[in-house]
Design an enzyme around this catalytic site. Structure first.
Site, PDB file in Angstrom:
ATOM      1  N   ASP A  61     -41.995 -14.274 -75.522  1.00 29.98           N
ATOM      2  CA  ASP A  61     -40.603 -14.633 -75.277  1.00 29.98           C
ATOM      3  C   ASP A  61     -40.366 -14.672 -73.765  1.00 29.98           C
ATOM      4  O   ASP A  61     -39.455 -14.039 -73.232  1.00 29.98           O
ATOM      5  CB  ASP A  61     -39.650 -13.639 -75.957  1.00 29.98           C
ATOM      6  CG  ASP A  61     -38.177 -14.005 -75.738  1.00 29.98           C
ATOM      7  OD1 ASP A  61     -37.904 -15.193 -75.467  1.00 29.98           O
ATOM      8  OD2 ASP A  61     -37.327 -13.105 -75.827  1.00 29.98           O
ATOM      9  N   ASN A 103     -32.852  -3.499 -74.797  1.00 22.48           N
ATOM     10  CA  ASN A 103     -32.529  -3.541 -76.220  1.00 22.48           C
ATOM     11  C   ASN A 103     -33.791  -3.470 -77.072  1.00 22.48           C
ATOM     12  O   ASN A 103     -33.789  -2.914 -78.158  1.00 22.48           O
ATOM     13  CB  ASN A 103     -31.749  -4.809 -76.549  1.00 22.48           C
ATOM     14  CG  ASN A 103     -31.458  -4.930 -78.029  1.00 22.48           C
ATOM     15  OD1 ASN A 103     -30.700  -4.146 -78.580  1.00 22.48           O
ATOM     16  ND2 ASN A 103     -32.119  -5.875 -78.692  1.00 22.48           N
ATOM     17  N   ASP A 172     -36.355  -3.504 -81.793  1.00 23.12           N
ATOM     18  CA  ASP A 172     -35.254  -2.885 -81.040  1.00 23.12           C
ATOM     19  C   ASP A 172     -35.534  -1.408 -80.792  1.00 23.12           C
ATOM     20  O   ASP A 172     -35.924  -0.676 -81.718  1.00 23.12           O
ATOM     21  CB  ASP A 172     -33.944  -2.993 -81.829  1.00 23.12           C
ATOM     22  CG  ASP A 172     -33.209  -4.296 -81.571  1.00 23.12           C
ATOM     23  OD1 ASP A 172     -33.898  -5.329 -81.383  1.00 23.12           O
ATOM     24  OD2 ASP A 172     -31.968  -4.286 -81.557  1.00 23.12           O
ATOM     25  N   ARG A 200     -29.960  -7.065 -64.201  1.00 22.99           N
ATOM     26  CA  ARG A 200     -29.314  -7.804 -65.284  1.00 22.99           C
ATOM     27  C   ARG A 200     -29.671  -7.093 -66.580  1.00 22.99           C
ATOM     28  O   ARG A 200     -30.846  -6.872 -66.882  1.00 22.99           O
ATOM     29  CB  ARG A 200     -29.801  -9.247 -65.342  1.00 22.99           C
ATOM     30  CG  ARG A 200     -29.341 -10.000 -66.596  1.00 22.99           C
ATOM     31  CD  ARG A 200     -29.947 -11.392 -66.613  1.00 22.99           C
ATOM     32  NE  ARG A 200     -29.639 -12.168 -67.801  1.00 22.99           N
ATOM     33  CZ  ARG A 200     -30.327 -12.147 -68.936  1.00 22.99           C
ATOM     34  NH1 ARG A 200     -31.364 -11.342 -69.074  1.00 22.99           N
ATOM     35  NH2 ARG A 200     -30.000 -12.928 -69.939  1.00 22.99           N
ATOM     36  N   ASP A 202     -30.169  -7.309 -70.099  1.00 17.58           N
ATOM     37  CA  ASP A 202     -30.433  -8.315 -71.128  1.00 17.58           C
ATOM     38  C   ASP A 202     -29.851  -7.869 -72.472  1.00 17.58           C
ATOM     39  O   ASP A 202     -29.973  -6.699 -72.852  1.00 17.58           O
ATOM     40  CB  ASP A 202     -31.958  -8.482 -71.246  1.00 17.58           C
ATOM     41  CG  ASP A 202     -32.357  -9.550 -72.249  1.00 17.58           C
ATOM     42  OD1 ASP A 202     -32.025 -10.722 -72.009  1.00 17.58           O
ATOM     43  OD2 ASP A 202     -32.990  -9.214 -73.265  1.00 17.58           O
ATOM     44  N   TYR A 206     -26.173  -5.138 -78.172  1.00 19.66           N
ATOM     45  CA  TYR A 206     -26.838  -4.825 -79.443  1.00 19.66           C
ATOM     46  C   TYR A 206     -27.569  -3.482 -79.443  1.00 19.66           C
ATOM     47  O   TYR A 206     -28.459  -3.256 -80.267  1.00 19.66           O
ATOM     48  CB  TYR A 206     -27.846  -5.938 -79.776  1.00 19.66           C
ATOM     49  CG  TYR A 206     -27.349  -7.330 -79.475  1.00 19.66           C
ATOM     50  CD1 TYR A 206     -26.254  -7.852 -80.165  1.00 19.66           C
ATOM     51  CD2 TYR A 206     -27.952  -8.127 -78.502  1.00 19.66           C
ATOM     52  CE1 TYR A 206     -25.785  -9.131 -79.883  1.00 19.66           C
ATOM     53  CE2 TYR A 206     -27.482  -9.400 -78.217  1.00 19.66           C
ATOM     54  CZ  TYR A 206     -26.405  -9.888 -78.907  1.00 19.66           C
ATOM     55  OH  TYR A 206     -25.937 -11.147 -78.635  1.00 19.66           O
ATOM     56  N   GLU A 209     -26.776   0.420 -83.780  1.00 16.79           N
ATOM     57  CA  GLU A 209     -26.545  -0.163 -85.101  1.00 16.79           C
ATOM     58  C   GLU A 209     -25.683   0.825 -85.880  1.00 16.79           C
ATOM     59  O   GLU A 209     -25.888   2.036 -85.764  1.00 16.79           O
ATOM     60  CB  GLU A 209     -27.857  -0.348 -85.871  1.00 16.79           C
ATOM     61  CG  GLU A 209     -28.923  -1.171 -85.188  1.00 16.79           C
ATOM     62  CD  GLU A 209     -29.579  -0.469 -84.003  1.00 16.79           C
ATOM     63  OE1 GLU A 209     -29.742   0.763 -84.058  1.00 16.79           O
ATOM     64  OE2 GLU A 209     -29.912  -1.160 -83.026  1.00 16.79           O
ATOM     65  N   GLU A 244     -25.414  -9.107 -69.778  1.00 15.52           N
ATOM     66  CA  GLU A 244     -25.526 -10.336 -70.568  1.00 15.52           C
ATOM     67  C   GLU A 244     -24.919 -10.028 -71.931  1.00 15.52           C
ATOM     68  O   GLU A 244     -25.555  -9.425 -72.788  1.00 15.52           O
ATOM     69  CB  GLU A 244     -26.974 -10.784 -70.750  1.00 15.52           C
ATOM     70  CG  GLU A 244     -27.027 -12.152 -71.408  1.00 15.52           C
ATOM     71  CD  GLU A 244     -28.283 -12.437 -72.243  1.00 15.52           C
ATOM     72  OE1 GLU A 244     -28.604 -13.614 -72.427  1.00 15.52           O
ATOM     73  OE2 GLU A 244     -28.918 -11.495 -72.737  1.00 15.52           O
ATOM     74  N   HIS A 309     -29.288 -19.355 -68.466  1.00 15.85           N
ATOM     75  CA  HIS A 309     -30.578 -19.739 -67.888  1.00 15.85           C
ATOM     76  C   HIS A 309     -31.258 -20.899 -68.599  1.00 15.85           C
ATOM     77  O   HIS A 309     -31.093 -22.046 -68.174  1.00 15.85           O
ATOM     78  CB  HIS A 309     -31.476 -18.552 -67.554  1.00 15.85           C
ATOM     79  CG  HIS A 309     -31.838 -17.577 -68.628  1.00 15.85           C
ATOM     80  ND1 HIS A 309     -33.115 -17.167 -68.806  1.00 15.85           N
ATOM     81  CD2 HIS A 309     -31.108 -16.911 -69.536  1.00 15.85           C
ATOM     82  CE1 HIS A 309     -33.142 -16.274 -69.784  1.00 15.85           C
ATOM     83  NE2 HIS A 309     -31.939 -16.112 -70.235  1.00 15.85           N
ATOM     84  N   ASP A 310     -31.945 -20.656 -69.686  1.00 16.79           N
ATOM     85  CA  ASP A 310     -32.752 -21.749 -70.222  1.00 16.79           C
ATOM     86  C   ASP A 310     -32.074 -22.478 -71.373  1.00 16.79           C
ATOM     87  O   ASP A 310     -32.690 -23.253 -72.070  1.00 16.79           O
ATOM     88  CB  ASP A 310     -34.109 -21.189 -70.660  1.00 16.79           C
ATOM     89  CG  ASP A 310     -33.975 -19.797 -71.261  1.00 16.79           C
ATOM     90  OD1 ASP A 310     -32.904 -19.511 -71.840  1.00 16.79           O
ATOM     91  OD2 ASP A 310     -34.919 -19.011 -71.143  1.00 16.79           O
TER      92      ASP A 310
HETATM   93  C1  GLC Z   1     -31.568 -12.792 -73.964  1.00 17.17           C
HETATM   94  C2  GLC Z   1     -32.232 -13.767 -73.033  1.00 17.17           C
HETATM   95  C3  GLC Z   1     -33.177 -14.650 -73.792  1.00 17.17           C
HETATM   96  C4  GLC Z   1     -34.170 -13.795 -74.534  1.00 17.17           C
HETATM   97  C5  GLC Z   1     -33.438 -12.774 -75.409  1.00 17.17           C
HETATM   98  C6  GLC Z   1     -34.359 -11.777 -76.002  1.00 17.17           C
HETATM   99  O1  GLC Z   1     -30.725 -13.439 -74.855  1.00 17.17           O
HETATM  100  O2  GLC Z   1     -31.249 -14.518 -72.369  1.00 17.17           O
HETATM  101  O3  GLC Z   1     -33.857 -15.520 -72.926  1.00 17.17           O
HETATM  102  O4  GLC Z   1     -34.971 -14.609 -75.337  1.00 17.17           O
HETATM  103  O5  GLC Z   1     -32.499 -12.046 -74.641  1.00 17.17           O
HETATM  104  O6  GLC Z   1     -34.865 -10.924 -74.998  1.00 17.17           O
END
Ligand code: GLC
Ligand code: CA
Length: 542
Positions: A61, A103, A172, A200, A202, A206, A209, A244, A309-310
């Site tokens: 990932d 996470n 997780d 940042r 990420d 989440y 739970e 994020e 980002h992507d």
């Molecule tokens: C966030 C990132 C994404 C990544 C995901 C899992 O959503 O922006 O690129 O795949 O986390 O880590």
């Protein structure tokens, strides 16, 4: 100015280490390569660089699947290269933001490998979230819908299901388990000691739970963030946390707490609405979402962007709007992924310079700190033949030489091929060419950044919409102390006339900042002007 609030006036450049510059000819970008290119970023004028995960990882990932939090993936260099990178960035007054992906980890992380072998309910097993029943937490949605059918995956050796909000190879971490929280503080200490300026966070909504809940934005998660922030304030004063949290404005703003959680937070919902406003030639989606956005604490700041980002994520729009966006911007089915679109800005804008500029001006004018995605400053394209979001992670295009100047490696060795599309090929779109051409998108972006750096009002000021008759024209003012700026945006493909009361600027002469044009104002303080298709103006008293 209080330097602790540097992030309010920042211009952030997002950059994957692997994509920028390969220094040793193995086909993969690395820290030494990134250091080589810091002069370029200094020239562009950005004030902070956010680098994507560079830790050891199976890279299933893009490195968001971490197997060791404490070092640099050897394909990018070593820890000394990282140290050198931070020093070189700082020497150029560029802040460094890195990723804290907490996470989840990779399933190859020793914690997970240990957990699957450890007895049920043991300390080691409890680093992750387990269940015998895959129906547990059944209200929780699936994020990577194109790839995963459930948030639980059966683990043969462990004899239980483990929980994952993203890919099944990203279990997780269990934040209810105190040793996990302690690990996070240790990781933070480790990287903060290198002089990192920000993290940042990420996928931060989440962390916990709970039964009968969406498993998102839980009180427990906010409590942990308050703890994290208190820890930062005590031990690493001035280090910035950027959340994020892909959420609606109200839930999103909660990540600022009372100014005691994250310093910054991405504004997810505004992003797709900039695209909708443009396509519909109607300002209302933009105004509506900003009107729904709560006031935030004085020491906090939104981070704004033109894609997460992507991906142009469409999680924060209605079902109807999502289909509208897909129809309008991703007619090619391959461009659709999960709940989003995997295309670059230039392609989303049909490579039309006026629209590319307009979107950037919106990004730089609305409240928040803008985040640029590498390569967008020269209008790079993408490659839909690549899997997942890899098509927007292709090598940076520096010149028209082999591999676009990214690497001296044999082309077959590149971590990803350069963009093949002739319209966006490196022979056509590259940094060298654009530096030599003062009319290029690069120079335009550089100028935009330089202008913004002189206008603290854009980073700090309030926002006031000004009603004008034509719905394609968006007018708003930003004010901060005695600084005022009036922003005019024509979202349509038509030339439009505008009569505007400019009393707010308080003088008889008004200057447009992009072209230095001076407008005379009549006695009634009315400005008459023409806005071309996708035209924009930044007006100040002058
Ligand atoms: C966030 C990132 C994404 C990544 C995901 C899992 O959503 O922006 O690129 O795949 O986390 O880590
Ligand atoms: Ca390399």
């Amino acid at each position: 100015m209080n330097d602790q609030l540097w992030y309010k006036d920042a211009i952030i450049y997002e950059c994957p280490v692997k994509s920028f510059r390969d220094s040793n000819g193995d086909g993969i970008g690395d820290f030494k390569g990134l250091i080589e290119k810091l002069d370029y970023l200094e020239q562009l004028g950005i004030t902070a660089i956010w680098i994507l995960p560079f830790f050891p990882s199976p890279l299933r990932d893009d490195g968001y699947d971490i197997k060791d939090y404490y070092t640099v993936n050897p394909i990018y260099g070593d820890i000394e290269d990282f140290r050198h990178f931070v020093a070189e960035a700082h020497r150029r007054n560029i802040k460094v933001i890195i990723e804290l992906v907490i996470n989840h980890s990779s399933d190859q992380h020793p914690w997970f490998q240990r957990a699957i072998k450890a007895p049920r309910d043991s300390d080691e097993r409890n680093y992750y979230v387990w269940s015998d029943d895959p129906e547990k937490y059944k209200e929780v949605r699936i994020i990577f819908q194109d790839f995963e059918k459930s948030n639980w995956t059966w683990h043969e050796e462990a004899g239980q299901y483990y929980w994952h909000r993203f890919f099944h190879h990203q279990p997780d971490l269990n934040f209810d388990h105190p040793p996990v929280q302690e690990e996070i503080f240790r990781i933070l200490d480790f990287w903060a000691a290198f002089g990192v300026d920000g993290f940042r966070l990420d996928a931060i909504p989440y962390l916990f739970e709970r039964e009968n809940s969406s498993g998102e934005n839980l009180l427990e998660t906010h409590d942990f963030l308050k703890k994290l922030r208190a820890y930062i304030d005590k031990n690493h004063k001035g280090v910035m946390l950027l959340a994020e949290a892909n959420m609606w404005p109200e839930d999103s703003a909660a990540y600022f707490g009372e100014g005691d959680e994250c310093h910054m937070n991405f504004h997810f919902p505004v992003m797709p609405r900039l695209y909708m406003g443009l396509k519909k030639m109607d300002r209302s989606p933009i105004i509506e979402i900003l009107n729904q956005t709560p006031q935030i604490p004085e020491n906090c700041q939104w981070a704004t962007f033109l894609r997460n980002h992507d991906e142009l994520t469409l999680e924060m729009v209605t079902l109807e709007d999502r289909h509208y966006m897909w129809d309008q911007y991703a007619a090619d089915q391959r461009a659709r992924i999960n709940l989003g679109i995997r295309l670059r800005l230039a392609r989303l804008m049909d490579n039309d310079r006026r629209k590319i500029e307009l979107m950037n001006v919106l990004l730089f004018s609305l409240p928040g700190t803008p985040v640029l995605y590498y390569g967008d400053e020269i209008g790079m394209g993408d490659d839909l033949t690549q899997e997942d979001r890899n098509g927007v992670r292709t090598p940076m295009q520096w010149n028209d030489q082999i591999n676009g100047g990214f690497s001296e490696a044999d082309t077959s060795l590149l971590y990803l091929p350069t963009v093949p599309d002739p319209e966006y090929h490196f022979s056509k779109i590259n940094v060298r060419k654009q530096i030599d051409d003062t009319d290029s998108l690069f120079h335009w972006t550089k100028n935009l950044i330089a202008l913004r750096k002189q206008l603290n009002v854009l980073g700090r000021g309030d926002l006031q919409f000004i009603e004008v008759a034509n719905k394609s024209i968006l007018v708003f003012s930003r004010s901060y102390k005695s600084e005022k700026i009036l922003i005019l945006i024509n979202l349509s493909d038509q030339q439009l006339d505008l009569r505007l009361d400019v009393t707010i600027l308080g003088t008889n002469k008004i200057k447009e900042l992009f072209n230095a044009h001076v407008y005379p104002i009549d006695e009634d303080k009315v400005l008459n002007l023409e806005l071309g298709a996708w035209d924009y103006k930044w007006l100040v008293s002058g």
